[in-house]
Design an enzyme around this catalytic site. Structure first.
Site, PDB file in Angstrom:
ATOM      1  NE  ARG A 241       7.929   6.862  37.494  1.00 55.23           N
ATOM      2  CZ  ARG A 241       7.612   6.026  36.501  1.00 55.23           C
ATOM      3  NH1 ARG A 241       6.919   6.466  35.458  1.00 55.23           N
ATOM      4  NH2 ARG A 241       7.963   4.755  36.554  1.00 55.23           N
ATOM      5  CD  GLU A 270       0.928   9.056  38.487  1.00 54.49           C
ATOM      6  OE1 GLU A 270       1.663   9.946  38.033  1.00 54.49           O
ATOM      7  OE2 GLU A 270       1.014   7.872  38.179  1.00 54.49           O
ATOM      8  CG  HIS A 289       1.292   6.594  35.120  1.00 54.56           C
ATOM      9  ND1 HIS A 289       2.071   6.851  36.217  1.00 54.56           N
ATOM     10  CD2 HIS A 289       2.130   6.082  34.180  1.00 54.56           C
ATOM     11  CE1 HIS A 289       3.337   6.498  35.954  1.00 54.56           C
ATOM     12  NE2 HIS A 289       3.381   6.038  34.718  1.00 54.56           N
TER      13      HIS A 289
HETATM   14  C1  GLV Z   1       5.583   3.437  33.789  1.00 57.77           C
HETATM   15  O1  GLV Z   1       5.457   4.568  34.126  1.00 57.77           O
HETATM   16  C2  GLV Z   1       6.832   2.769  33.729  1.00 57.77           C
HETATM   17  O2  GLV Z   1       7.844   3.309  34.221  1.00 57.77           O
HETATM   18  O3  GLV Z   1       6.885   1.651  33.194  1.00 57.77           O
END
Ligand code: GLV
Length: 328
Positions: A241, A270, A289
């Site tokens: 994260r 983000e 991401h």
């Molecule tokens: C993506 O970042 C997830 O946590 O699935």
């Protein structure tokens, strides 16, 4: 049909998830690429029995108030659930589910791809070719470190961290890891991984790959002091994260040569604005991401999120619950 459960799905997800939900519920699917604005989300969930959320949708007391007392389940289409106030859901008897496991290998693939791309300077090479700068084979052109035989430091040694360690073995890397506790010795042996204190992992690693959950303890974990513990040749890979890394500290470390490079699938903020200082740096690779973004994995995530949603609506224990205590 009367009395079908009401459900809001906060984005278009693969049919593997949407079809079973549509078959059983009255569904509103948010049709846009961008998430609903807060007011739109709060309006859409009013009176719902279940909501399928994404990591961009904050689930807190305000959300739960708006949904009302009929809400039985929040099913997150992400394995990380830092967007959800789980204790608040539990207090109200709202089940929370996530899709763990199915994205482990796909996420580890991307972590390794980022590690290799940053080491071997692939984005810079691509920009170089497209920019018309490639005139000859260059003995000194775009040199980087070897991946094979190097030392990988894994911070957070859960499912995904361990899957990255398995890949590293194939490259003959030395694997060090840190987590809140040691894993079973048999796992350490199988993965050839050595547990060390965090500061030691950071000091010895050529590559540092982050695989912790975001929590109060891990927010800002990689700060100026910890970046300074790393080798000047170190490359940091983040697929966990964004807020686990202090973005400005990382920017300064990359700019000043405190470390050599970074490859980020997640950022803080983000999305990362296109004028963010990190994007002025050649030695920082950023992708949007996409760690779990294989077609197969997103399909499986959708199916699992739907299964959690539908079980929660029926008042049953979710197949993969975050707060199983809700169903005793
Ligand atoms: C993506 O970042 C997830 O946590 O699935």
């Amino acid at each position: 049909m009367a009395n079908r459960p009401r459900v809001f799905v906060a984005r278009i997800i693969p049919d593997d998830g949407l079809e079973p939900i549509r078959a059983a519920c009255d569904v509103e699917v948010w049709p846009n690429e961008l998430p609903p604005q807060r007011a739109e989300l709060l309006r859409a969930i009013e009176g719902c029995d279940g909501v399928l959320t994404l990591l961009t949708d904050r689930v807190d007391d305000e959300f739960l108030d708006h949904a009302g007392p009929g809400l039985k389940v929040v099913s997150n289409f992400a394995v990380g659930f830092d967007n959800i106030d789980v204790p608040a859901c539990t207090r109200r008897g709202v089940a929370v589910g996530n899709p763990p496991g199915v994205l482990t290998e796909t996420t580890a693939d991307l972590a390794f791809a980022l590690l290799m791309a940053a080491a071997r300077r692939l984005p810079e090479g691509d920009r170089y070719v497209r920019g018309g700068q490639w005139r000859t084979w260059g003995p000194m052109l775009l040199l980087g470190p070897d991946v094979h035989g190097s030392t990988l430091g894994i911070v957070g040694f859960g499912r995904i961290g361990q899957a990255v360690a398995r890949r590293a073995r194939g490259f003959g890397m030395r694997v060090l890891y840190h987590d809140l506790s040691r894993v079973d010795e048999s796992i350490e042996r199988e993965l050839g991984a050595t547990f060390l204190p965090l500061e030691e992992v950071l000091a010895q690693a050529d590559f540092v790959s982050l695989h912790v959950n975001l929590s109060d303890e891990t927010r800002g974990l990689i700060d100026t002091a910890r970046l300074r513990r790393m080798k000047p040749s170190a490359i940091v890979v983040n697929t966990s994260r964004g807020p686990v890394v202090d973005s400005m500290a990382l920017f300064e470390a990359l700019r000043d040569g405190v470390i050599a490079g970074a490859a980020l699938d997640v950022t803080d903020p983000e999305p990362l604005p296109s004028d963010h200082p990190l994007l002025t740096l050649e030695n920082c690779l950023v992708v949007p991401h996409i760690a779990s973004a294989s077609r197969a994995t997103r399909g499986k995530m959708a199916a699992m999120a739907a299964a959690n949603l539908l079980a929660g609506i029926r008042g049953e224990r979710l197949p993969t619950p975050v707060n199983p205590e809700v169903h005793g």
